[in-house]
Design a protein around this motif. Structure first.
Motif, PDB file in Angstrom:
ATOM      1  N   LEU A 115      -1.988   6.932   5.066  1.00  0.00           N
ATOM      2  CA  LEU A 115      -2.886   7.485   4.055  1.00  0.00           C
ATOM      3  C   LEU A 115      -4.020   8.294   4.677  1.00  0.00           C
ATOM      4  O   LEU A 115      -4.621   9.135   4.001  1.00  0.00           O
ATOM      5  CB  LEU A 115      -3.472   6.356   3.205  1.00  0.00           C
ATOM      6  CG  LEU A 115      -2.456   5.474   2.474  1.00  0.00           C
ATOM      7  CD1 LEU A 115      -3.163   4.363   1.732  1.00  0.00           C
ATOM      8  CD2 LEU A 115      -1.618   6.293   1.515  1.00  0.00           C
ATOM      9  N   HIS A 170      -3.528   5.468  -3.765  1.00  0.00           N
ATOM     10  CA  HIS A 170      -2.381   6.370  -3.752  1.00  0.00           C
ATOM     11  C   HIS A 170      -2.654   7.611  -4.593  1.00  0.00           C
ATOM     12  O   HIS A 170      -2.260   8.726  -4.230  1.00  0.00           O
ATOM     13  CB  HIS A 170      -1.144   5.643  -4.269  1.00  0.00           C
ATOM     14  CG  HIS A 170       0.120   6.435  -4.124  1.00  0.00           C
ATOM     15  ND1 HIS A 170       0.747   7.030  -5.187  1.00  0.00           N
ATOM     16  CD2 HIS A 170       0.847   6.768  -3.024  1.00  0.00           C
ATOM     17  CE1 HIS A 170       1.814   7.676  -4.762  1.00  0.00           C
ATOM     18  NE2 HIS A 170       1.908   7.537  -3.467  1.00  0.00           N
ATOM     19  N   TYR A 193      -4.863   9.796  -2.603  1.00  0.00           N
ATOM     20  CA  TYR A 193      -4.064  10.338  -1.498  1.00  0.00           C
ATOM     21  C   TYR A 193      -3.294  11.578  -1.955  1.00  0.00           C
ATOM     22  O   TYR A 193      -3.254  12.600  -1.255  1.00  0.00           O
ATOM     23  CB  TYR A 193      -3.116   9.240  -1.018  1.00  0.00           C
ATOM     24  CG  TYR A 193      -2.001   9.674  -0.098  1.00  0.00           C
ATOM     25  CD1 TYR A 193      -2.249  10.027   1.220  1.00  0.00           C
ATOM     26  CD2 TYR A 193      -0.693   9.686  -0.552  1.00  0.00           C
ATOM     27  CE1 TYR A 193      -1.216  10.391   2.058  1.00  0.00           C
ATOM     28  CE2 TYR A 193       0.347  10.055   0.286  1.00  0.00           C
ATOM     29  CZ  TYR A 193       0.086  10.404   1.586  1.00  0.00           C
ATOM     30  OH  TYR A 193       1.109  10.770   2.413  1.00  0.00           O
TER      31      TYR A 193
END
Length: 1023
Positions: free
Chosen positions: A351, A416, A419
């Motif tokens: 990440l 996420h 990201y």
């Protein structure tokens, strides 16, 4: 070994890097586990229920302080220097532990050892993953982080066994000494790594990113939301791991009382668990990540741990024995530890990869040296404050860990999302296109001119009305002052064009067949004066269709820019099929292309039926692309339907042109099934090409690789009609670049935008890897296909699917049979000269190589005279020779033959005799020359500058900039050369951007050589 490398996802160029990092992590793992065992065993001897929370809290404070110090030097030292100094500090800490052990086994020593161990763990982690995050990109990180991190698992198993063996012979100080030796070995491997790799966090311009909304959180925890959610996730996971470790150690101490038993039990459990984890990690982690995807893999640890805690809580409510309870706690602790170190952390570190290198390092340091210690400290603080009641204390601890795990799941999902946002920012254009909101739409020239004519007429009528006797004359003629007098014959031929134009308008608007007015208009249309033809263009709607076409055609070919503009703007007044066909035909002409396209766009919907018919029969890709762009410019539902219908054709050049034009339209949900069906067809074609590459020779395999690139481009165009537009465009542009970092980021972005099967197919096409692996991926996605000859497939499907060079190569490798020889007739009549010449070569060789097939051919085509055709003139250079000449020229050496076949048609063969001046100094350069035979001298007045021979090129700067020639070119003997004109070359570069890249590359190389030559000339020579 090669099989294992392939299984683990290690490319040949990465082997050395992976093994250096693996060995480095292996030695760090041995040292760390030896220190860990020594510190833990000593601390468990002194009331762990009270001293463990204290050690956690002090370790957290020490780690945060060390992290601040590390971050301070991270901004001021080079990464290599920082990494070396970090390991030297670790060696110093290991020596400090030995000194502390020599001072006795007091509580203070035990807590101090645990604090020093935590500092060593922090510093080794920062050093190892900091360097790894810079050396490897996103895609490499996904493939390799799990492999290189596996080094510490067998190391920890070996370290645990060493701890058991060494402690049986001597005391804990020997464990620390062995750890010191391991750290020195890691220092040596680090030196080898830095000597073979460029380890540098290069500064890049700051990238825009979303900011944390809360001012308080920004001040305390930073402004980057990705780092904030990552940090909070790491905090929660670390806090839970600390709680599980505490429960396990307390249970171990209750079961085992003496130091030897503690160390043997702990070492044995660690050794077995880490050995099993090593095997499982190498076998499952990489392929498990590919199967689960990044989001699910991130959530794997908190979800499984939450389930394990729920089961542990249930066991406490049953009559579960203390021995079984210890075994379960041991499994939970080691399972969490292995999952955290072997699965979660390598994926978690991915990440960080989209961030800029410096921001990546700062973010990694922040998470490891602030958030994780903070999580450990918070759990230590809670453990210190737990009530004396065991049941109540454990209940609160379980509730605390459950809430943390739920929070970790929420934070990881948000992580996420952030990201993906960062990936989009990384892949987006640096300078987004801006639209001038103040730009006014262009007005119609015809309307403007008519208003001007009307104003002049009103002015003339006002002058006439002011003259004496005008009203009486008008009244006697039966007209009021508001009525318009009838046009006289003299006005139809008046020398003033405005009066004449008005008279023609008045007559033909009432009587379109008025012969004198039509004759006057035809005189204007055929006049030599531009002003007369401009007047005729304003009245073009009154002309017959044939004269409309003639007038527009002649005006467009005029050298008068105003007349050309008037012709284009008059087109909407004559939207006849003949005019539309004329404009479409003129789109092929270089000089009139822009004007003709503008005229078609002005016609709008009236031109669509003819455009659609032409698009469905045209085969030239350049023409298809231009006509499709005209449809896209109309931007109407009808023009979109034309393009969607064209995209569904089996002819792939038509499909490519339609998809490229459709990229300017927003996606329509109702059309999604159509594009999904096309995507399935393209994937199936890619599968056939990959299978064909398995048995193809080098030449044919290169052609098929080019065709796969075209499939990839069409797939991206289809994705634009199905998914979010901008990320797809950014990913496509980044994949086309040579930067591995941007390609890696683009692939990572695609995984989170498109369905996983489609992503796996695109990854196989884009990523570098074994051909057999690519074939396996597509067979797994689409099912196996029956074996068939790729050469037969190419010739059977022909130019509908494949480029001319691919067909030419297939013809030269073809083994015809009586059943397939009829295909040859199609290629003998092909419009492309390269394909036609290759087919003629096959026919020439057919009697000698395949006599039976030739007999069948003569039966099928008895009137064929191909073998009796006259020989080509000696001055003619065949298409294949022209292409090979380009390939052997440094300017196009890196360009594939499929692209070069697009340049061959614009090569103009030139002949020069001895002494002929090809161009003179000062001439405006608009052409590049490539020598096929002979020699050419470059002269600056009387000075000879250079000599070029066969395969050399000169005048290349003229392809990019039409400037006066800096020298003259003179033929030495007879010279045959090919000329490439700038405008023709621009058309090729429009279609094939790789041509421009290669030209720029070669020009840069020549510029560097010239700079080096000038530098050498400017240096003083020794006397």
């Amino acid at each position: 070994m090669e099989t294992w490398q392939h299984f683990l996802g290690i490319r040949s160029r990465e082997v050395k890097s992976v093994w250096l990092f693996f060995l480095h992590n292996f030695l760090l793992g041995i040292g760390t586990v030896l220190v860990y065992v020594a510190a833990t065993v000593l601390l468990l001897e002194h009331e762990p229920a009270r001293n463990l929370p204290l050690a956690y809290g002090l370790s957290a404070l020490a780690m945060i302080g060390a992290g601040k110090l590390y971050a301070y030097f991270e901004h001021r030292l080079a990464l290599t220097s920082l990494a070396v100094r970090t390991l030297l500090v670790v060696v110093g800490f290991a020596g400090l532990m030995g000194v502390l052990l020599m001072g006795g086994r007091t509580v203070g020593t035990a807590i101090a050892l645990m604090v020093v161990y935590r500092l060593i763990y922090l510093l080794t982690h920062l050093e190892f993953w900091g360097v790894s995050a810079v050396v490897f990109n996103v895609r490499q990180g996904r493939r390799l982080f799990s492999v290189i991190s596996s080094g510490d698992l067998p190391a920890k198993a070996l370290g645990a066994l060493l701890a058991i063996f060494v402690h049986a012979q001597t005391d804990l100080r020997m464990l620390v000494l062995l750890a010191l030796v391991a750290y020195l070995g890691a220092l040596l491997v680090q030196y080898l790594t830095f000597s073979t790799h460029v380890v540098e966090a290069r500064p890049v311009p700051p990238r825009p990113h979303q900011k944390v909304h809360s001012p308080l959180l920004r001040r305390l925890l930073g402004s980057n939301p990705l780092l904030l959610t990552m940090g909070l996730s790491a905090l929660a996971i670390t806090a839970v791991a600390t709680g599980v470790e505490y429960l396990f150690f307390i249970q171990v101490k209750a079961k085992l009382l003496d130091q030897s038993s503690l160390l043997t039990y702990l070492g044995s459990v660690l050794a077995c668990s880490y050995l099993l984890a090593t095997l499982g990690k190498l076998l499952l982690t990489r392929h498990g990540l590919d199967a689960l995807g990044l989001p699910r893999t991130l959530l794997l640890l908190p979800v499984l741990t939450l389930g394990g805690l729920a089961l542990l809580g249930g066991l406490q409510l049953t009559q579960f024995g203390p021995g079984s309870y210890l075994v379960y706690l041991c499994g939970l602790y080691l399972g969490l530890e292995v999952m955290r170190r072997a699965v979660f952390e390598p994926v978690f570190l991915v990440l960080f990869q989209p961030l800029a290198p410096q921001q990546r390092l700062r973010g990694h340091t922040l998470v490891k040296s602030f958030y994780e210690p903070l999580g450990m400290g918070l759990t230590g603080l809670l453990l210190s404050a737990l009530p004396e009641s065991p049941a109540l204390g454990k209940g609160l601890l379980f509730l605390w860990m459950a809430l943390l795990l739920l929070g970790a799941i929420v934070m990881l999902r948000r992580t996420h999302g952030h990201y993906l946002a960062v990936l989009q920012t990384v892949l987006a254009r640096r300078f987004p296109a801006t639209v001038d909101a103040g730009a006014a739409p262009a007005t119609s020239w015809l309307t403007t001119d008519l208003l001007r004519v009307r104003e002049e007429l009103d002015s003339r009528e006002a002058q006439l009305a002011s003259e004496p006797g005008f009203e009486e004359a008008a009244t006697s003629a039966g007209l009021g002052t508001e009525a318009r007098p009838l046009t006289s014959q003299s006005e139809l031929h008046h020398p003033d064009l405005v009066v004449r134009q008005t008279a023609i308008w008045n007559r033909l608007s009432v009587d379109p067949g008025h012969a004198p007015a039509l004759a006057s208009l035809l005189d204007l249309a055929t006049a030599d004066e531009p002003q007369a033809r401009r007047a005729a263009l304003m009245l073009i709607q009154f002309l017959p269709a044939a004269q409309q076409v003639t007038l527009i055609h002649t005006c467009l070919r005029s050298t008068d820019p105003a007349l050309m503009k008037a012709a284009i703007e008059a087109v909407p007044q004559a939207p006849t099929p003949e005019v539309i066909k004329l404009l479409i035909a003129l789109v092929k002409e270089k000089a009139l292309r822009k004007s003709a396209a503008e005229g078609l766009m002005r016609l709008g919907a009236a031109a669509l039926p003819t455009l659609e018919k032409t698009l469905h029969h045209e085969k030239d890709y350049a023409m298809l692309r231009r006509l499709a762009a005209i449809c896209a410019h109309l931007a109407t539902p009808a023009s979109r339907r034309v393009l969607v219908t064209l995209a569904q054709q089996a002819h792939l050049r038509r499909r490519s042109a339609a998809l490229q034009a459709l990229s300017s339209f927003p996606a329509v949900q109702a059309e999604a099934p159509l594009f999904q069906n096309l995507m399935q067809k393209e994937m199936r074609l890619a599968q056939q090409l990959l299978h064909g590459m398995l048995g193809a020779n080098v030449e044919l395999r290169t052609c098929l690789r080019y065709e796969l690139i075209k499939v990839q481009q069409r797939l991206f165009s289809l994705l634009l009609q199905l998914y979010d537009r901008q990320p797809i465009l950014d990913a496509q542009r980044s994949i086309a670049r040579t930067s591995h970092e941007r390609q890696a980021n683009a692939l990572e972005m695609l995984e989170n935008l498109v369905p996983r099967p489609l992503y796996q197919g695109l990854q196989a096409l884009v990523d570098v890897g074994r051909l057999t692996k690519k074939v396996q991926v597509f067979d797994g996605l689409l099912g196996p296909i029956p074996p068939e000859s790729i050469v037969a497939t190419i010739l059977e499907r022909g130019d509908e699917v494949f480029s001319p060079w691919t067909i030419s190569v297939a013809l030269r490798q073809w083994q015809p049979t009586p059943a397939t020889v009829s295909w040859l007739q199609t290629y003998l009549n092909a419009p492309n000269s390269l394909v036609r010449e290759s087919a003629e070569d096959v026919l020439q060789l057919l009697p000698a190589r395949y006599p039976a097939v030739y007999e069948h051919w003569t039966v099928l085509y008895p009137s064929s005279e191909a073998l009796n055709s006259p020989p080509l003139p000696l001055t003619h250079v065949s298409t294949i020779d022209r292409l090979l000449l380009l390939k052997n020229t440094a300017l196009f050496a890196e360009t594939v033959e499929n692209v070069l076949s697009n340049i061959v048609p614009i090569m103009q063969e030139m002949k020069f005799q001895d002494g002929d001046c090809i161009f003179s100094k000062g001439d405006i350069g608009t052409s590049l020359y490539i020598i096929y035979d002979g020699e050419v001298s470059i002269m600056n007045e009387e000075h000879h500058l250079a000599t070029f021979r066969t395969g050399d090129f000169f005048g290349e700067l003229a392809l990019l900039d039409a400037e006066p020639r800096s020298a003259a070119a003179v033929a030495r003997g007879e010279v045959t050369a090919f000329r490439l004109d700038q405008e023709d070359f621009y058309d090729v570069m429009e279609e094939c951007s790789e041509v421009l890249h290669n030209v720029l590359r070669v020009l840069c190389q020549r510029l560097r050589l010239q700079n080096e030559h000038l530098k050498q000339l400017s240096e003083p020579h020794p006397a």
